[in-house]
Design an enzyme around this catalytic site. Structure first.
Site, PDB file in Angstrom:
ATOM      1  N   TYR A 189      -4.702  -1.660  10.534  1.00  0.00           N
ATOM      2  CA  TYR A 189      -5.286  -0.664   8.654  1.00  0.00           C
ATOM      3  C   TYR A 189      -6.165   0.326   8.728  1.00  0.00           C
ATOM      4  O   TYR A 189      -6.961   0.078  10.353  1.00  0.00           O
ATOM      5  CB  TYR A 189      -5.801  -2.076   8.149  1.00  0.00           C
ATOM      6  CG  TYR A 189      -5.204  -3.230   7.344  1.00  0.00           C
ATOM      7  CD1 TYR A 189      -4.128  -2.568   6.268  1.00  0.00           C
ATOM      8  CD2 TYR A 189      -5.220  -4.681   8.155  1.00  0.00           C
ATOM      9  CE1 TYR A 189      -3.403  -3.475   5.720  1.00  0.00           C
ATOM     10  CE2 TYR A 189      -4.057  -4.934   7.361  1.00  0.00           C
ATOM     11  CZ  TYR A 189      -3.347  -4.874   6.081  1.00  0.00           C
ATOM     12  OH  TYR A 189      -2.471  -5.332   5.552  1.00  0.00           O
ATOM     13  N   ASP A 192      -6.959  11.208   3.121  1.00  0.00           N
ATOM     14  CA  ASP A 192      -7.239  11.267   1.599  1.00  0.00           C
ATOM     15  C   ASP A 192      -7.954  11.266   1.273  1.00  0.00           C
ATOM     16  O   ASP A 192      -9.289  11.113   2.766  1.00  0.00           O
ATOM     17  CB  ASP A 192      -6.434   9.824   0.723  1.00  0.00           C
ATOM     18  CG  ASP A 192      -8.288   8.617   1.468  1.00  0.00           C
ATOM     19  OD1 ASP A 192      -7.299   8.362   2.710  1.00  0.00           O
ATOM     20  OD2 ASP A 192      -8.511   8.149   0.868  1.00  0.00           O
ATOM     21  N   ASN A 242      -9.115   0.903   8.499  1.00  0.00           N
ATOM     22  CA  ASN A 242     -10.268   1.046   8.755  1.00  0.00           C
ATOM     23  C   ASN A 242     -10.359   0.623  10.627  1.00  0.00           C
ATOM     24  O   ASN A 242     -11.488   0.595  10.991  1.00  0.00           O
ATOM     25  CB  ASN A 242     -11.632  -0.035   8.269  1.00  0.00           C
ATOM     26  CG  ASN A 242     -10.955  -1.301   8.636  1.00  0.00           C
ATOM     27  OD1 ASN A 242      -9.656  -1.711   8.463  1.00  0.00           O
ATOM     28  ND2 ASN A 242     -11.747  -1.891   8.007  1.00  0.00           N
ATOM     29  N   ASN A 284     -13.450   5.625   6.523  1.00  0.00           N
ATOM     30  CA  ASN A 284     -13.794   4.541   7.457  1.00  0.00           C
ATOM     31  C   ASN A 284     -11.989   5.084   8.362  1.00  0.00           C
ATOM     32  O   ASN A 284     -12.515   4.182   9.421  1.00  0.00           O
ATOM     33  CB  ASN A 284     -12.976   3.355   6.570  1.00  0.00           C
ATOM     34  CG  ASN A 284     -14.288   3.056   5.914  1.00  0.00           C
ATOM     35  OD1 ASN A 284     -15.249   3.058   6.107  1.00  0.00           O
ATOM     36  ND2 ASN A 284     -14.045   1.835   5.196  1.00  0.00           N
ATOM     37  N   HIS A 332      -4.465   5.555  -0.702  1.00  0.00           N
ATOM     38  CA  HIS A 332      -5.430   5.921   0.091  1.00  0.00           C
ATOM     39  C   HIS A 332      -3.587   6.419   1.460  1.00  0.00           C
ATOM     40  O   HIS A 332      -4.211   6.820   2.361  1.00  0.00           O
ATOM     41  CB  HIS A 332      -5.170   4.617   1.068  1.00  0.00           C
ATOM     42  CG  HIS A 332      -6.598   4.012   1.425  1.00  0.00           C
ATOM     43  ND1 HIS A 332      -7.695   5.261   1.573  1.00  0.00           N
ATOM     44  CD2 HIS A 332      -7.607   3.343   1.825  1.00  0.00           C
ATOM     45  CE1 HIS A 332      -8.980   5.105   2.306  1.00  0.00           C
ATOM     46  NE2 HIS A 332      -8.944   3.667   2.835  1.00  0.00           N
ATOM     47  N   TYR A 372       0.495  -1.312  -0.128  1.00  0.00           N
ATOM     48  CA  TYR A 372      -0.015  -0.507  -0.224  1.00  0.00           C
ATOM     49  C   TYR A 372       1.251   1.372   0.372  1.00  0.00           C
ATOM     50  O   TYR A 372       0.523   2.771   0.368  1.00  0.00           O
ATOM     51  CB  TYR A 372      -0.736   0.455   0.711  1.00  0.00           C
ATOM     52  CG  TYR A 372      -2.020  -0.587   1.212  1.00  0.00           C
ATOM     53  CD1 TYR A 372      -3.436  -0.904   0.397  1.00  0.00           C
ATOM     54  CD2 TYR A 372      -1.083  -2.594   2.315  1.00  0.00           C
ATOM     55  CE1 TYR A 372      -4.248  -2.299   0.749  1.00  0.00           C
ATOM     56  CE2 TYR A 372      -2.393  -3.429   1.963  1.00  0.00           C
ATOM     57  CZ  TYR A 372      -3.915  -3.524   1.264  1.00  0.00           C
ATOM     58  OH  TYR A 372      -4.238  -4.653   1.840  1.00  0.00           O
TER      59      TYR A 372
END
Length: 198
Positions: free
Chosen positions: A69, A96, A71, A117, A24, A19
């Site tokens: 993560y 973001d 969320n 999230n 994101h 990632y």
């Protein structure tokens, strides 16, 4: 504006190389830029969060990246804030935003989660949204990609240079909010298109 004791600057993103350069993760990218500019090494680890302590032009800060993560990042941030006794309103969260065009920044004093999230997780953990946000516009897909595919994708090679400029602008916005206040940051950066050179 009275000088606050300690501020918390949090970049939101997802951990891991998969990632690292995705849309994101622009929150992580901005925090990295602040880290580099002010020599605040993100070498400490606590509550599943990488962080460093330093100062930005005399303002003492904790610079942090939760390693859960996105969320599920709220509890990590709450733990760090609690550990340093930093109030929710003394926190600046960089993330973001698909509802802002690529290259736009928006600073908000507080508000809802807008479907994000990471912000939702923070609001659940803190019991509200009384923190400043720096929203980094990543826009929506021009090719009909799903929101998930878009935010977990990388910018095109053509836009890579623009992204570098946007991340630098994000760093400057963080510095302005910390040193001159949220309103000054809003006046300077809200509505500005960082894809256009001066």
């Amino acid at each position: 504006m009275p000088q606050r004791q300690l501020r918390l600057v949090v970049g939101l993103g997802n951990p891991g190389k998969t990632y690292s350069k995705t849309r994101h993760n622009v929150g992580f990218m901005v925090v990295d830029k602040v880290s580099d500019a002010f020599s605040i090494a993100l070498e400490k680890q606590k509550f599943d969060t990488r962080f460093g302590i330093g100062s930005v032009n005399g303002v003492k800060i904790v610079l942090a990246m939760p390693m859960a993560y996105m969320n599920r990042s709220g509890p990590q941030v709450q733990n760090i804030a609690g550990y340093f006794r930093i109030l929710c309103e003394d926190m600046l969260v960089v993330h973001d935003d698909i509802d802002l065009a690529f290259g736009r920044l928006k600073i908000k004093e507080k508000g809802g989660h807008g479907g994000h999230n990471g912000i939702r997780s923070l609001m659940d953990a803190f019991g509200g949204g009384e923190f400043v946000r720096l929203r980094i516009g990543v826009g929506r897909s021009e090719f009909g990609d799903s929101v998930t595919d878009h935010v977990l994708g990388r910018v095109s090679v053509q836009n890579a240079e623009l992204l570098t400029r946007i991340i630098s602008g994000g760093r400057d916005a963080v510095v302005t909010v910390l040193c001159k206040g949220t309103k000054a940051g809003m006046n300077l950066f809200n509505g500005k298109d960082l894809t256009i050179t001066a």
